[in-house]
Write a protein that holds these residues in place. Structure first.
Motif, PDB file in Angstrom:
ATOM      1  N   CYS A 110      -6.323  -4.368  13.708  1.00 44.14           N
ATOM      2  CA  CYS A 110      -6.516  -5.084  12.444  1.00 44.14           C
ATOM      3  C   CYS A 110      -6.851  -6.551  12.679  1.00 44.14           C
ATOM      4  O   CYS A 110      -7.624  -7.143  11.929  1.00 44.14           O
ATOM      5  CB  CYS A 110      -5.287  -4.924  11.553  1.00 44.14           C
ATOM      6  N   CYS A 155      -0.685  -5.652  15.454  1.00 49.38           N
ATOM      7  CA  CYS A 155      -1.782  -4.673  15.500  1.00 49.38           C
ATOM      8  C   CYS A 155      -3.108  -5.321  15.904  1.00 49.38           C
ATOM      9  O   CYS A 155      -3.723  -6.052  15.117  1.00 49.38           O
ATOM     10  CB  CYS A 155      -1.936  -3.991  14.137  1.00 49.38           C
ATOM     11  N   HIS A 176      -2.655   0.694   8.707  1.00 43.51           N
ATOM     12  CA  HIS A 176      -3.607  -0.391   8.991  1.00 43.51           C
ATOM     13  C   HIS A 176      -4.091  -0.993   7.674  1.00 43.51           C
ATOM     14  O   HIS A 176      -4.043  -0.345   6.619  1.00 43.51           O
ATOM     15  CB  HIS A 176      -4.816   0.165   9.756  1.00 43.51           C
ATOM     16  N   LEU A 177      -4.588  -2.222   7.757  1.00 43.74           N
ATOM     17  CA  LEU A 177      -5.105  -2.881   6.549  1.00 43.74           C
ATOM     18  C   LEU A 177      -6.337  -2.127   6.029  1.00 43.74           C
ATOM     19  O   LEU A 177      -7.144  -1.642   6.813  1.00 43.74           O
ATOM     20  CB  LEU A 177      -5.525  -4.324   6.851  1.00 43.74           C
ATOM     21  N   HIS A 237       1.941  -7.279   9.688  1.00 48.51           N
ATOM     22  CA  HIS A 237       1.242  -6.169  10.341  1.00 48.51           C
ATOM     23  C   HIS A 237       0.281  -6.693  11.411  1.00 48.51           C
ATOM     24  O   HIS A 237       0.224  -6.162  12.526  1.00 48.51           O
ATOM     25  CB  HIS A 237       0.489  -5.333   9.314  1.00 48.51           C
TER      26      HIS A 237
HETATM   27 ZN   LIG Z   1      -3.499  -2.262  11.931  1.00 49.31          ZN
END
Ligand SMILES: [Zn+2]
Lengths: 200, 184
Positions: free
Chosen positions: B35, B32, B3-4, B28
């Motif tokens: 995020c 996701c 994840h970021l 990403h």
């Molecule tokens: Zn993420």
């Protein structure tokens, strides 16, 4: 030059002292926002701001336009407020550990709290939590988001190194985010409890 | 990709990522929700903070600050003397009128013959005469000290004026300003 501050300052330096009132009117509310975020007390903030305007007036002939007037002026406000904080014995402002790691994992946010992010309630929570931020973080966040200063301008306005500005800004936004999420969670728990209690 | 991180979220919003990093982050985000939520929340927070109303100073702030600035610039001796001239003139005027009335009560107070007020006026007149005698006497003494053998009517007038000014300055400093400050 199309900069109204430049034109006003030329008139003041030419002897038209009363033109300084225009400069005060143009910048007082933004500067007051910075002072209040730092000092958390309206009376102290206004007094510090007045001091800052008097100092800026006395130093005006030495201002060299290396930055904009307001960046230069914010530095005076920032320094006056820092002095007030240290006079109060508030050491949180002068002794911050800016080297401490800042790679904190984000708490999981699988679902956004169910809130109107443009609504009054959300803004009220944000205002309350920003008022609660320690001065050291509230000041950089205010300069960045409200005064719309760039990193370099914040460096100019605070006299802090660029790395420190970035770290503090990062922490300030992280703290605000966590506090607001906490308040929203608390609020939603309370309202769901209320709903449960209302069920027959 | 994980994840970021917080840094990546802020850097993405602020446009501080280089192209390669930004592409990775966006790839990403596309897959996701967590995020995406985070970025959306942070954007909302920034906007909310940017849109908070500015704090206002009290309405007389500019005027008060300007007064402080302009007053500080005018502390020269001539300005301070000028400030006192007004009250000195007022006091001289009062003394002259009072002196005139008291030195000729018979012409001005005809028909106002009750004994209480006439005795009050006569005691005021005595007081006034005593004061002017004292001033005149001290002025003569001052005149003799400074002018000595060359004392003339002109130097006597100068000495009297000086003496009166000193008395007025004293009254102004210790009486008049205190009375004004009491805001009767
Ligand atoms: Zn993420």
């Amino acid at each position: 030059m199309a900069n109204p501050d430049y034109e006003t300052i030329q008139r003041i330096l030419a002897g038209e002292k009363r033109a300084y009132a225009e400069l005060i009117d143009r910048h007082k509310d933004r500067a007051m926002t910075l002072a209040l975020r730092m000092l958390k007390n309206r009376e102290d903030a206004e007094e510090a701001l007045q001091d800052a305007f008097v100092r800026a007036f006395n130093a005006l002939s030495r201002f060299e336009w290396k930055s904009s007037f307001f960046t230069w002026f914010y530095r005076i406000v920032y320094n006056v407020c820092a002095t007030v904080l240290s006079r109060r014995g508030d050491e949180s402002f002068s002794s911050v550990d800016d080297d401490e790691g800042v790679t904190g994992e984000l708490p999981s946010l699988d679902k956004l709290p169910d809130t109107d992010y443009e609504g009054l309630e959300f803004r009220r929570i944000v205002q309350r939590e920003i008022d609660r931020l320690p001065p050291v973080y509230a000041s950089v966040l205010t300069l960045f988001l409200i005064q719309d200063l760039s990193y370099d301008e914040i460096v100019e306005a605070t006299g802090l190194p660029l790395g420190t500005v970035k770290v503090r800004l990062f922490r300030a936004r992280g703290m605000l985010r966590d506090a607001v999420i906490g308040a929203l969670d608390e609020g939603s728990q309370q309202s769901s409890q209320r709903k449960v209690a209302l069920k027959p | 990709m994980n994840h970021l991180s917080r840094q990546q979220v802020f850097a993405l919003i602020d446009g501080q990522l280089d192209d390669a990093e930004e592409r990775t982050c966006n790839a990403h985000l596309a897959g996701c929700a967590r995020c995406r939520n985070e970025v959306a929340l942070q954007r909302s927070l920034d906007t909310a903070v940017e849109n908070l109303p500015l704090e206002r100073t009290s309405s007389w702030f500019t005027e008060r600050t300007m007064n402080r600035i302009l007053r500080a610039g005018k502390q020269s001796l001539s300005y301070r003397i000028l400030q006192h001239v007004g009250s000195a003139v007022a006091m001289v005027a009062v003394l002259v009128v009072l002196g005139y009335i008291l030195s000729s009560p018979s012409e001005l107070l005809v028909g106002n013959d009750d004994s209480a007020s006439s005795s009050l006026f006569s005691s005021w007149k005595t007081f006034y005469n005593n004061v002017s005698a004292a001033v005149s006497q001290n002025a003569t003494r001052l005149n003799n000290v400074f002018a000595g053998q060359t004392a003339t009517p002109v130097t006597k007038i100068i000495a009297t004026t000086l003496l009166v000014l000193v008395v007025l300055a004293g009254l102004d400093r210790y009486v008049f300003r205190k009375v004004v400050r009491m805001k009767i």
